[in-house]
Design an enzyme around this catalytic site. Sequence first.
Site, mmCIF file in Angstrom:
data_model
loop_
_atom_site.group_PDB
_atom_site.id
_atom_site.type_symbol
_atom_site.label_atom_id
_atom_site.label_comp_id
_atom_site.label_asym_id
_atom_site.label_seq_id
_atom_site.Cartn_x
_atom_site.Cartn_y
_atom_site.Cartn_z
ATOM 1 N N HIS A 49 0.849 -1.199 0.000
ATOM 2 C CA HIS A 49 0.000 0.000 0.000
ATOM 3 C C HIS A 49 0.882 1.245 0.000
ATOM 4 O O HIS A 49 1.954 1.266 0.600
ATOM 5 C CB HIS A 49 -0.918 -0.005 1.226
ATOM 6 C CG HIS A 49 -2.007 1.020 1.170
ATOM 7 N ND1 HIS A 49 -1.784 2.351 1.453
ATOM 8 C CD2 HIS A 49 -3.324 0.917 0.851
ATOM 9 C CE1 HIS A 49 -2.919 3.011 1.313
ATOM 10 N NE2 HIS A 49 -3.869 2.172 0.951
ATOM 11 N N GLU A 62 -3.768 2.349 -7.106
ATOM 12 C CA GLU A 62 -4.139 3.425 -6.189
ATOM 13 C C GLU A 62 -3.298 4.658 -6.508
ATOM 14 O O GLU A 62 -2.156 4.754 -6.072
ATOM 15 C CB GLU A 62 -3.972 2.995 -4.728
ATOM 16 C CG GLU A 62 -2.700 2.197 -4.421
ATOM 17 C CD GLU A 62 -2.369 2.182 -2.954
ATOM 18 O OE1 GLU A 62 -3.259 2.413 -2.129
ATOM 19 O OE2 GLU A 62 -1.182 1.979 -2.632
#
Length: 252
Positions: free
Chosen positions: A100, A171
């Site tokens: 992430h 993302e």
Amino acid sequence: MRPLIVIGNWKMNGNLASNQDWVKTVARGMESGMPAGRKFAVCPSFPYLSQCSTLIKEHSLAFLSLGAQDVSAHGAGAYTGEVGASMLKEMGCEYVIVGHSERRQMHQEADESVAAKALQALDSGMTPVICVGETADERNSGRAEEIVCSQVAKQVSVLQDRLADCLIAYEPVWAIGTGKVASAQVAQDMHRAIRMQLAEFDEDVASHVGILYGGSVKPDNAVELFAMPDIDGGLVGGASLNPQDFLAICQA
């Protein structure tokens, strides 16, 4: 056909009481059934995995799987503060987020470490959700696709055909927690670029790997995003904390 997958990432939020309320609300919302051919998961913080696993079982939430927000790149041993993949599997996790952008930025995680974590997840029977994405500066300089495809290529070089058992989450770093969101077409263009990068390795893998969008997904943009041909669902951050918003996204 690739299933649509929605994964809620609670980040460092939640407590025993709010977690219980969340699962109860989602259970009520899912009672009448959910759209066919979809999968859903929630990723609470490590201390709440056991609680959420128990709650999911108590409410017979067959639609909802459990996931973790990170995993160690090591199997076991003297790694203080780390959580191993076998431990997460024992807690009932089916998914684990790796790479992430917040981990990459705050903990300087490199692509090599991300791939090692993905391998640990795969070896323990979980599906890694491998995150890739570009910063605002990289996008503004016209290097967005180059950066993201380079991140994907590094995963391919390590994981090879095991990528078929992974998910990828695009993302855009500039859209995470900012309220900004890539337009559906901008997101689709990047998802298509990712799939083409995978196809350079193996066209079958490219056609089967789910690619999720993970930049400020909300109920009011989920329908348009999920309608795109290369967007196979969402990795949902802030909006997943509200059970009604999470349900709305799952039903989009």
